[in-house]
Motif scaffolding. Structure first.
Motif, PDB file in Angstrom:
ATOM      1  N   LEU A  43      76.672  73.546  62.901  1.00  0.00           N
ATOM      2  CA  LEU A  43      75.380  73.751  62.237  1.00  0.00           C
ATOM      3  C   LEU A  43      74.294  74.130  63.237  1.00  0.00           C
ATOM      4  N   SER A  44      73.542  75.174  62.907  1.00  0.00           N
ATOM      5  CA  SER A  44      72.410  75.590  63.737  1.00  0.00           C
ATOM      6  C   SER A  44      71.223  75.914  62.844  1.00  0.00           C
ATOM      7  N   LEU A  45      70.060  75.384  63.204  1.00  0.00           N
ATOM      8  CA  LEU A  45      68.823  75.737  62.506  1.00  0.00           C
ATOM      9  C   LEU A  45      67.647  75.373  63.396  1.00  0.00           C
ATOM     10  N   ALA A  46      66.465  75.869  63.035  1.00  0.00           N
ATOM     11  CA  ALA A  46      65.257  75.600  63.803  1.00  0.00           C
ATOM     12  C   ALA A  46      64.097  75.330  62.864  1.00  0.00           C
ATOM     13  N   VAL A  47      63.211  74.427  63.283  1.00  0.00           N
ATOM     14  CA  VAL A  47      62.013  74.100  62.505  1.00  0.00           C
ATOM     15  C   VAL A  47      60.801  74.409  63.371  1.00  0.00           C
ATOM     16  N   VAL A  53      59.966  73.676  56.381  1.00  0.00           N
ATOM     17  CA  VAL A  53      61.292  74.290  56.290  1.00  0.00           C
ATOM     18  C   VAL A  53      62.090  73.542  55.234  1.00  0.00           C
ATOM     19  N   ALA A  54      62.728  74.284  54.334  1.00  0.00           N
ATOM     20  CA  ALA A  54      63.558  73.699  53.285  1.00  0.00           C
ATOM     21  C   ALA A  54      65.027  73.915  53.612  1.00  0.00           C
ATOM     22  N   GLY A 232      63.498  78.916  54.770  1.00  0.00           N
ATOM     23  CA  GLY A 232      64.546  78.154  54.113  1.00  0.00           C
ATOM     24  C   GLY A 232      65.929  78.463  54.655  1.00  0.00           C
ATOM     25  N   TYR A 233      66.817  77.474  54.507  1.00  0.00           N
ATOM     26  CA  TYR A 233      68.226  77.613  54.875  1.00  0.00           C
ATOM     27  C   TYR A 233      69.067  77.177  53.680  1.00  0.00           C
ATOM     28  N   ILE A 234      70.146  77.903  53.430  1.00  0.00           N
ATOM     29  CA  ILE A 234      71.122  77.522  52.417  1.00  0.00           C
ATOM     30  C   ILE A 234      72.348  76.977  53.130  1.00  0.00           C
ATOM     31  N   THR A 245      62.808  83.780  55.061  1.00  0.00           N
ATOM     32  CA  THR A 245      61.545  83.219  54.616  1.00  0.00           C
ATOM     33  C   THR A 245      61.719  82.728  53.183  1.00  0.00           C
ATOM     34  N   ALA A 246      60.816  81.854  52.754  1.00  0.00           N
ATOM     35  CA  ALA A 246      60.908  81.322  51.390  1.00  0.00           C
ATOM     36  C   ALA A 246      60.871  82.450  50.367  1.00  0.00           C
TER      37      ALA A 246
END
Length: 284
Positions: A43-47, A53-54, A232-234, A245-246
């Motif tokens: 898993l990779s994501l950034a805030v 961030v959703a 957002g991330y799914i 983006t949202a």
């Protein structure tokens, strides 16, 4: 974030964009429970700092596990991060204990509120400042009451007698008493009536705008979450499968169909339609 995703892109397909400051960065994290069950799979994501961030996905996607990995609560459920890293404010917090992460500015509102039912509203709020040590919290209480006037009116009431929406407000207020840099919310709309859900998300947006607080919200109610989020991330099966983006996610046909309940005609799909999808998710 260091790159900006193309509209409706599958995770990993990104285009160059202006650099921003990320408060939280998760890099290729894997989480295993009981040394056997692999839940998060790279898993990779950034805030980004100052943004909402959703993180969206169905039950079992790994959303709550993600929050527990960030907040350091995995050991309480026999889980651990076995690969990858979690950076908060540039500091590697992957293996710090939960209390130290709270001191650094990470605050989590867990699913189901988890307030202290036998304490009053004000006592619950005061408990949120526990890790800050000996401080004068009256100004902090006044700030929370200004944001949430309903809590001020109920400050002497026993928390167990509050409604579900009031308890959710109290849980968020208690988290704010910790003076977080990042507020994480796990399913804040769970079990609430539609009008209360709208009120909760309006408050989340207000806290972000008025306090400049960075927010990571985990939700199944994709519509409400994307209305207030910047990005957002799914998530599915422990991986990020789509990001943007949202607005990009709201306009993505697959997100509309599988997460917003809208078909190509713009109307909500019936149960019969759901059983016979004409289009598979493009990321599968």
């Amino acid at each position: 974030m260091t790159s900006t995703p193309v509209s409706g892109t599958v995770a990993g397909a990104v285009a160059p964009g202006p650099a921003t400051t990320d408060l939280l960065t998760i890099n290729n994290v894997e989480v295993i429970y009981d040394d056997v069950i692999l839940v998060l799979r790279g898993l990779s994501l950034a805030v980004p700092e100052g943004k909402i961030v959703a993180l969206l996905g169905s039950n079992g996607a790994g959303k709550s596990t993600t929050l527990k990995a960030i907040s350091g609560l995995l050991p309480t459920e026999h889980g651990e991060v076995t690969d990858g890293s979690i950076l908060f404010g540039g500091k590697n917090v992957t293996h710090l204990d939960a209390a130290e992460r709270v001191r650094l500015g990470l605050s989590l509102c867990m699913e189901g509120r988890h307030i202290f039912e036998h304490l009053t509203v004000e006592e619950n709020l005061i408990s949120g400042a526990y890790f800050r040590g000996r401080i004068d919290i009256q100004s902090d209480l006044a700030e929370v009451y200004a944001l949430l006037p309903k809590l001020s009116d109920m400050r002497a009431r026993v928390a167990g007698y509050l409604s579900g929406g009031e308890q959710q407000m109290l849980a968020i207020g208690r988290a704010l008493m910790a003076k977080p840099k990042l507020l994480m919310l796990d399913e804040p709309s769970l079990g609430l009536a539609p009008l209360l859900v709208k009120e909760i998300f309006a408050f989340i947006k207000r806290v972000n705008e008025e306090m400049g607080l960075t927010v990571l919200v985990i939700e199944q109610n994709a519509r409400r979450a994307l209305e207030v989020a910047d990005h957002g991330y799914i998530m599915e099966q422990g991986r990020i499968v789509l990001e943007g983006t949202a607005q990009e996610l709201q306009e993505n046909p697959d997100v509309k169909e599988f997460y917003l309940g809208l078909g190509e005609s713009g109307g909500r799909k019936s149960f019969r339609d759901v059983k016979h999808y004409k289009r598979r998710k493009r990321w599968l």
